[in-house]
Motif scaffolding. Structure first.
Motif, PDB file in Angstrom:
ATOM      1  N   GLU A 116       0.837  -1.205   0.000  1.00  0.00           N
ATOM      2  CA  GLU A 116       0.000   0.000   0.000  1.00  0.00           C
ATOM      3  C   GLU A 116       0.869   1.251   0.000  1.00  0.00           C
ATOM      4  OE1 GLU A 116      -3.937   1.758   2.295  1.00  0.00           O
ATOM      5  OE2 GLU A 116      -2.769   0.133   3.203  1.00  0.00           O
ATOM      6  N   TYR A 118       0.775   5.670  -1.564  1.00  0.00           N
ATOM      7  CA  TYR A 118      -0.005   6.734  -2.185  1.00  0.00           C
ATOM      8  C   TYR A 118       0.921   7.831  -2.701  1.00  0.00           C
ATOM      9  CZ  TYR A 118      -3.877   4.298  -0.077  1.00  0.00           C
ATOM     10  OH  TYR A 118      -4.766   3.321   0.261  1.00  0.00           O
ATOM     11  N   GLU A 124      -3.866   6.266  -5.051  1.00  0.00           N
ATOM     12  CA  GLU A 124      -3.317   4.927  -4.836  1.00  0.00           C
ATOM     13  C   GLU A 124      -2.253   4.648  -5.889  1.00  0.00           C
ATOM     14  OE1 GLU A 124      -2.382   1.043  -5.402  1.00  0.00           O
ATOM     15  OE2 GLU A 124      -3.938   1.792  -6.782  1.00  0.00           O
ATOM     16  N   TYR A 178      -7.042  -2.216   1.934  1.00  0.00           N
ATOM     17  CA  TYR A 178      -6.203  -2.293   0.745  1.00  0.00           C
ATOM     18  C   TYR A 178      -5.874  -3.741   0.408  1.00  0.00           C
ATOM     19  CZ  TYR A 178      -2.284  -1.747  -2.468  1.00  0.00           C
ATOM     20  OH  TYR A 178      -1.453  -1.837  -3.561  1.00  0.00           O
ATOM     21  N   PRO A 180      -3.605  -5.625  -2.615  1.00  0.00           N
ATOM     22  CA  PRO A 180      -2.731  -5.324  -3.748  1.00  0.00           C
ATOM     23  C   PRO A 180      -3.220  -5.877  -5.071  1.00  0.00           C
ATOM     24  CG  PRO A 180      -1.716  -6.938  -2.275  1.00  0.00           C
ATOM     25  CD  PRO A 180      -2.905  -6.400  -1.560  1.00  0.00           C
TER      26      PRO A 180
END
Length: 307
Positions: A116, A118, A124, A178, A180
């Motif tokens: 995760e 950003y 994202e 989250y 992936p």
């Protein structure tokens, strides 16, 4: 609409697909071309006589690969330029530095199933890299593509798009835990939808865009999953880098794709549209080629880039 069929297939290589094609005088950009199928795509395009720019994060690595390609192909019109897709300023600078027409844009760079993360803008990481950065790049280069007359945009997607549509109300996993693979799937769906809508919007400029699944190849893309990737693909279905670049090169060069856009390919042929996950490396989800979704994604992408 008749599906595109070619003489090539699973085992075909980029070199075989490009054999006999002369692109002297044409200009191409390949993102993420410092390794893997991006480098192989650039090599095959250079072998046709095209002028090729490797758009890369690591300029030192890119320049080394450009020099290797020039030496191997005898084409000295191969260079590297820096591009960081998650940085809007870098995308803008790359586009501002481009002069003249652009005949082929290969949106190849990407990340897969990363932890995760950003961007500074709160996007994202996989969506920002795989879709939004390329969306910004193609739009910034629109004038150059239009000036080429019959330009092609090639978008490297993945069968991973079947893992998730674009989740319109939670692109950035603000409310979902989250995951992936779901993030990757969403970004790869966005890649296909971009090709659909870019073709519709830019048809009058002579620009077409198509998306593709390159196949399962062991490259740096799998760096977050260990040396042998996800382990989900049987060994006999793993492609070499040359085979993995074949469909990209086909879409960029083949006369069979003249004027064809808004479609999705795997193994050098157009894919069937499916309504359920196939469990195979073929097929494009109906939601990924839905024109209404394409228009919605385009509008959303413009809003996200505007801040």
């Amino acid at each position: 609409m008749t599906a595109i069929r070619t003489p090539f297939g699973f085992s075909s290589t980029a070199t075989e697909v490009a054999a006999g094609i002369d692109l002297t005088g044409r200009r191409a950009v390949v993102t993420g071309a410092s390794s893997g199928i991006g480098a192989e795509t650039a090599r095959a395009l250079a072998a046709t006589g095209a002028e090729v720019t490797l758009a890369v994060r690591d300029l030192t690595a890119g320049e080394r690969v450009a020099q290797e390609i020039g030496g191997a192909t005898g084409n000295r019109r191969v260079r590297a330029a820096r591009l960081e897709l998650t940085d809007p300023a870098s995308v803008a600078a790359f586009a501002a530095g481009w002069q003249g027409p652009l005949h082929i844009l290969v949106n190849n760079a990407g990340v897969m199933a990363c932890p995760e993360r950003y961007t500074e803008q709160g996007r994202e990481w996989q969506f920002a890299t795989n879709h939004l950065g390329h969306f910004a790049l193609a739009n910034a280069l629109h004038g150059a593509l239009a000036a080429a007359g019959g330009a092609r945009v090639v978008v490297v997607s993945s069968t991973g798009h079947q893992q998730s549509p674009v989740v319109w109300d939670d692109i950035d996993f603000a409310f979902r835990r989250y995951d992936p693979w779901l993030a990757y799937g969403q970004s790869k769906t966005a890649n296909v939808l971009f090709a659909v809508e870019a073709t519709r919007r830019w048809a009058a400029d002579g620009i077409t865009a198509n998306a593709l699944m390159p196949g399962a190849i062991y490259t740096n893309l799998q760096r977050h999953m260990g040396d042998r990737g996800s382990g989900r693909v049987p060994e006999e279905l793993i492609k070499t880098v040359g085979q993995g670049a074949a469909t990209s090169v086909l879409l960029a060069t083949s006369p069979l794709l003249e004027g064809v856009g808004g479609r999705y390919f795997d193994d050098c042929n157009e894919s069937e549209v499916v309504d359920r996950r196939t469990g195979r490396l073929q097929g494009v989800a109906r939601y990924a080629v839905d024109p209404d979704n394409g228009r919605r994604l385009w509008d959303l992408s413009e809003r996200l880039l505007a801040g």
